[in-house]
Design a protein around this motif. Structure first.
Motif, PDB file in Angstrom:
ATOM      1  N   ASN A 105       0.808  -1.216   0.000  1.00  0.00           N
ATOM      2  CA  ASN A 105       0.000   0.000   0.000  1.00  0.00           C
ATOM      3  C   ASN A 105       0.839   1.262   0.000  1.00  0.00           C
ATOM      4  OD1 ASN A 105       0.957  -0.292   2.583  1.00  0.00           O
ATOM      5  ND2 ASN A 105      -0.993   0.104   3.612  1.00  0.00           N
TER       6      ASN A 105
ATOM      7  N   ASN B 299      -0.726  -5.290  10.603  1.00  0.00           N
ATOM      8  CA  ASN B 299      -0.268  -5.427   9.220  1.00  0.00           C
ATOM      9  C   ASN B 299       1.012  -6.247   9.082  1.00  0.00           C
ATOM     10  OD1 ASN B 299      -2.422  -3.925   8.391  1.00  0.00           O
ATOM     11  ND2 ASN B 299      -1.227  -2.355   7.336  1.00  0.00           N
TER      12      ASN B 299
ATOM     13  N   SER C 268      -5.144  -3.812   7.890  1.00  0.00           N
ATOM     14  CA  SER C 268      -5.704  -3.157   6.717  1.00  0.00           C
ATOM     15  C   SER C 268      -6.641  -4.104   5.969  1.00  0.00           C
ATOM     16  CB  SER C 268      -4.591  -2.690   5.773  1.00  0.00           C
ATOM     17  OG  SER C 268      -3.812  -1.673   6.379  1.00  0.00           O
ATOM     18  N   HIS C 269      -7.684  -3.530   5.379  1.00  0.00           N
ATOM     19  CA  HIS C 269      -8.731  -4.330   4.736  1.00  0.00           C
ATOM     20  C   HIS C 269      -8.165  -5.204   3.621  1.00  0.00           C
ATOM     21  CE1 HIS C 269     -12.676  -5.472   3.312  1.00  0.00           C
ATOM     22  NE2 HIS C 269     -12.420  -4.966   2.110  1.00  0.00           N
ATOM     23  N   TYR C 270      -7.221  -4.666   2.833  1.00  0.00           N
ATOM     24  CA  TYR C 270      -6.699  -5.448   1.714  1.00  0.00           C
ATOM     25  C   TYR C 270      -5.976  -6.700   2.192  1.00  0.00           C
ATOM     26  CZ  TYR C 270      -1.752  -4.077   2.237  1.00  0.00           C
ATOM     27  OH  TYR C 270      -0.467  -3.917   2.683  1.00  0.00           O
TER      28      TYR C 270
ATOM     29  N   ARG D  91       2.784   3.890   9.770  1.00  0.00           N
ATOM     30  CA  ARG D  91       2.766   3.459   8.376  1.00  0.00           C
ATOM     31  C   ARG D  91       3.991   4.034   7.673  1.00  0.00           C
ATOM     32  NH1 ARG D  91      -0.451   0.484  10.126  1.00  0.00           N
ATOM     33  NH2 ARG D  91      -2.566  -0.019   9.394  1.00  0.00           N
TER      34      ARG D  91
END
Length: 364
Positions: free
Chosen positions: A84, A191, A221-223, A342
């Motif tokens: 990401n 993550n 994270s959604h992904y 992040r």
């Protein structure tokens, strides 16, 4: 005789017995000593925030030196895959991303010192002095603290003696080949744990995520959650904690406990990777820079909750957004209190801190 290790043989045949990090770094061509006594900017820490600050500082004409205690990259440099980060639609390994950043900083003229441990920070008039463990020091007009965080250790019986022998904290890259065809367990639900699970699943027989909470969605994270759900050999056990590790010379079994029922289960396992958050590397700032209750560095608005500047603040302006209670000393990345944790935000904060350094220097 095996009693004094490691033993390193250099290309010219020199034997180094139990070499210090700085000596080994110098032997392989890494810079360990600053070329000057005074700079415009000292960046402490070589992760994404520090590298971002070094790139932007050096490219904008500041005499910049970056100091890193081990190797540049930080935790991001050990990440198996970052998907990401802006501009890399197919993903990029953490080591590739941070190595490019290191080369970029060097190309702009930033000095990069490795194997140098910072132990203190002093204010000497307009100078900010960074102290090293060997007694030496380097000074500058400004400092950016980008020290990042270190992996928290899991306190469970049996783990300490098996660390490095089937039990690992953080990066799964170096041990991935040894996990081929084995059942792997990962503790953590953020993550970094998800990235490691997907990476290890390429060769492992199975990968099981042990998550204390009721789901992954609150911390991942959604992904990544979607990819884990689609991976046929990745399994998630929510409401589960690790009670103990068993093995003589290598990990052999784990005791797992269901949080709700208290029921325990003994499972065969030869590989365990732990991702349970991290603690800031800020102990050396005690008495100089204000930190929150967890040790993260406070800056900007966090220093003025009641509208008043922090104690001993002698300027007629409040601290800038990323500025600590010491004028001219800024923080960027994971070490900052309430940071986003992040890579993209860390790089952005490194760049923003440099902008604020310019503003500080103009007004000094």
């Amino acid at each position: 005789d095996g009693s004094r290790l490691p033993l390193v043989i250099t290309p010219d045949g020199t034997a180094l017995v139990e070499p210090e990090d700085a000596e080994l770094a110098a032997r392989v061509g890494l810079a360990t000593t600053p070329t000057a006594d005074f700079y415009d900017l000292v960046v402490v820490g070589g992760g994404p925030a520090g590298l971002g600050a070094a790139v932007y500082g050096a490219s904008e004409g500041l005499r910049t030196v970056l100091v890193e205690r081990s190797a540049t990259g930080g935790q991001a440099g050990q990440s198996s895959r970052i998907e990401n980060y802006l501009g890399f639609p197919d993903g990029v390994s953490g080591s590739q991303l941070t190595e490019r950043a290191r080369r970029q900083a060097a190309r702009f003229g930033a000095e990069i010192l490795t194997a140098r441990e910072v132990t203190g920070l002093e204010v000497n008039g307009a100078a900010r002095t960074v102290l090293f463990s060997d007694g030496s020091a380097v000074s500058a007009h400004s400092v950016i603290l980008a020290t990042g965080v270190s992996y928290r250790q899991l306190d469970a019986p049996g783990l300490a003696g098996l660390t490095g022998c089937g039990v690992f904290y953080g990066s799964a890259l170096t041990e991935a080949s040894a996990c081929q065809g084995h059942n792997v367990y990962i503790v953590g639900g953020a993550n970094s744990a998800g990235q490691a699970a997907l990476y290890l699943a390429r060769g492992a027989k199975s990968v099981t995520l042990l998550v204390r909470g009721p789901s992954l969605s609150a911390s991942m994270s959604h992904y990544l959650v979607q990819q884990i759900e689609d991976a046929p050999n990745v399994f998630v056990r929510t409401g589960t904690v690790l009670d103990a590790a068993h093995g003589s010379e290598h990990l052999e079994q784990l005791t797992l406990r269901d949080v709700a029922s208290g029921h325990t289960e003994l499972v065969d396992a030869h590989w365990l990777f732990v991702f349970i958050g991290a603690a800031p590397l800020t102990g050396w700032l005690e008495g100089t820079v204000l930190r929150d209750g967890r040790g993260f560095i406070m800056a900007g608005p966090d220093l003025t909750p009641d509208g008043r500047p922090p104690a001993d603040w002698d300027l007629d302006r409040p601290p800038y957004h990323l500025e600590t209670n010491v004028p001219g000393v800024f923080v960027a990345g994971d070490a900052r209190s309430e940071s986003a944790k992040r890579v993209a935000s860390a790089v952005g904060e490194g760049a923003m801190a440099v902008m604020l350094v310019h503003r500080y220097l103009e007004q000094s």
